[in-house]
Design an enzyme around this catalytic site. Sequence first.
Site, PDB file in Angstrom:
ATOM      1  N   ARG A   1      -0.801  -9.791  12.684  1.00  0.00           N
ATOM      2  CA  ARG A   1      -1.378  -8.678  11.914  1.00  0.00           C
ATOM      3  C   ARG A   1      -2.091  -9.188  10.669  1.00  0.00           C
ATOM      4  O   ARG A   1      -3.102  -8.639  10.251  1.00  0.00           O
ATOM      5  CB  ARG A   1      -0.281  -7.677  11.537  1.00  0.00           C
ATOM      6  CG  ARG A   1       0.219  -6.904  12.755  1.00  0.00           C
ATOM      7  CD  ARG A   1       1.529  -6.214  12.488  1.00  0.00           C
ATOM      8  NE  ARG A   1       1.396  -5.179  11.475  1.00  0.00           N
ATOM      9  CZ  ARG A   1       2.355  -4.846  10.630  1.00  0.00           C
ATOM     10  NH1 ARG A   1       3.510  -5.479  10.639  1.00  0.00           N
ATOM     11  NH2 ARG A   1       2.163  -3.897   9.761  1.00  0.00           N
TER      12      ARG A   1
ATOM     13  N   ARG B   1     -10.065   0.033   8.478  1.00  0.00           N
ATOM     14  CA  ARG B   1      -9.618  -1.339   8.699  1.00  0.00           C
ATOM     15  C   ARG B   1     -10.688  -2.211   9.322  1.00  0.00           C
ATOM     16  O   ARG B   1     -10.459  -3.396   9.521  1.00  0.00           O
ATOM     17  CB  ARG B   1      -8.416  -1.321   9.635  1.00  0.00           C
ATOM     18  CG  ARG B   1      -7.066  -1.472   8.936  1.00  0.00           C
ATOM     19  CD  ARG B   1      -6.037  -1.145   9.976  1.00  0.00           C
ATOM     20  NE  ARG B   1      -4.806  -1.860   9.867  1.00  0.00           N
ATOM     21  CZ  ARG B   1      -3.673  -1.308   9.441  1.00  0.00           C
ATOM     22  NH1 ARG B   1      -3.656  -0.098   8.964  1.00  0.00           N
ATOM     23  NH2 ARG B   1      -2.555  -1.993   9.484  1.00  0.00           N
TER      24      ARG B   1
ATOM     25  N   ARG C   1      10.652  -2.153  11.595  1.00  0.00           N
ATOM     26  CA  ARG C   1       9.590  -1.833  12.528  1.00  0.00           C
ATOM     27  C   ARG C   1       9.451  -2.930  13.569  1.00  0.00           C
ATOM     28  O   ARG C   1       9.558  -4.107  13.245  1.00  0.00           O
ATOM     29  CB  ARG C   1       8.268  -1.685  11.765  1.00  0.00           C
ATOM     30  CG  ARG C   1       8.140  -0.344  11.106  1.00  0.00           C
ATOM     31  CD  ARG C   1       6.980  -0.286  10.161  1.00  0.00           C
ATOM     32  NE  ARG C   1       5.760  -0.886  10.670  1.00  0.00           N
ATOM     33  CZ  ARG C   1       4.592  -0.809  10.045  1.00  0.00           C
ATOM     34  NH1 ARG C   1       4.505  -0.153   8.906  1.00  0.00           N
ATOM     35  NH2 ARG C   1       3.525  -1.389  10.538  1.00  0.00           N
TER      36      ARG C   1
ATOM     37  N   LYS D   1       0.836  -1.210   0.000  1.00  0.00           N
ATOM     38  CA  LYS D   1       0.000   0.000   0.000  1.00  0.00           C
ATOM     39  C   LYS D   1       0.875   1.267   0.000  1.00  0.00           C
ATOM     40  O   LYS D   1       0.665   2.160  -0.807  1.00  0.00           O
ATOM     41  CB  LYS D   1      -0.918   0.034   1.244  1.00  0.00           C
ATOM     42  CG  LYS D   1      -1.872  -1.144   1.325  1.00  0.00           C
ATOM     43  CD  LYS D   1      -2.830  -1.019   2.502  1.00  0.00           C
ATOM     44  CE  LYS D   1      -2.183  -1.068   3.880  1.00  0.00           C
ATOM     45  NZ  LYS D   1      -1.620  -2.381   4.262  1.00  0.00           N
TER      46      LYS D   1
ATOM     47  N   ARG E   1      11.400  -6.258   5.642  1.00  0.00           N
ATOM     48  CA  ARG E   1      11.121  -4.861   5.324  1.00  0.00           C
ATOM     49  C   ARG E   1      11.897  -3.917   6.251  1.00  0.00           C
ATOM     50  O   ARG E   1      11.968  -4.128   7.448  1.00  0.00           O
ATOM     51  CB  ARG E   1       9.617  -4.605   5.491  1.00  0.00           C
ATOM     52  CG  ARG E   1       9.221  -3.169   5.363  1.00  0.00           C
ATOM     53  CD  ARG E   1       7.754  -3.016   5.115  1.00  0.00           C
ATOM     54  NE  ARG E   1       6.930  -3.167   6.298  1.00  0.00           N
ATOM     55  CZ  ARG E   1       5.608  -2.953   6.308  1.00  0.00           C
ATOM     56  NH1 ARG E   1       4.990  -2.636   5.186  1.00  0.00           N
ATOM     57  NH2 ARG E   1       4.920  -3.095   7.402  1.00  0.00           N
TER      58      ARG E   1
END
Length: 220
Positions: free
Chosen positions: A178, A95, A167, A20, A134
């Site tokens: 998640r 969400r 993160r 996204k 990531r």
Amino acid sequence: MSGKLNKKNLIFIGAPGAGKGTFAGALKAVHPVAHISTGDLLRDEVKRGTELGRTAGELMKAGKLVPDQIVADMVRARLQQPDCDGGFILDGYPRTIRQAELLDEVLKDLGRTLDRVVYIKVADEVILQRLTARVSCKNCKAIYNKIFMPPKQEGVCDACGGELIQRADDSLETAQGRLKVFYDQTSPLIELYQSRGLIFEITELDLDKASKQLLAELEA
Ligand code: AMP
């Protein structure tokens, strides 16, 4: 391809790590739309140590969602900033079904409508591989992937020279949690927006090809 952006009030839906933020960056590079990532807004509150940040921080660390009303108020304020006049991308918001209802209220109050809901559909294995590799720039928030999209120099942002960090919620265990939250709470939104004829689905994994498809759709 950079014609006029005809569909400019947008939601990006996808599991964490679906891309996204990356697609938002690609779109923003050619069109003057505001990129509103509720995750970034919340991380900023945490960093600044605000009351909201203290409430949100613990939930975020655990990979859980922050209460709907808190996020709706934050988005309402953000959408009133002048950079949203040329369009906006809601990245990671709404969400939950409740958040979608609250967003309807906010948009109605502000006299705005949604033009497209872009659903970025990526297989779970790819998501988990991507999330755990990531890294993002501490300074300008640019996103890299140690395997698929590495920076030129390890640990350093190509764009601004900032430090690249992982993160806390991108560990394998939290990432799996998640992903479950996405399927349980967020995926029902796809049907909701489908019933309104707003969904545009991206399944192409190649970033350049997918960005072109997206631009063609939004400029049509
Ligand atoms: P993201 O950067 O979009 O993956 O968001 C990181 C974390 O911020 C999520 O796991 C949630 O804890 C929180 N968050 C971001 N957006 C929302 C939202 N729309 N509603 C509730 N919590 C959110």
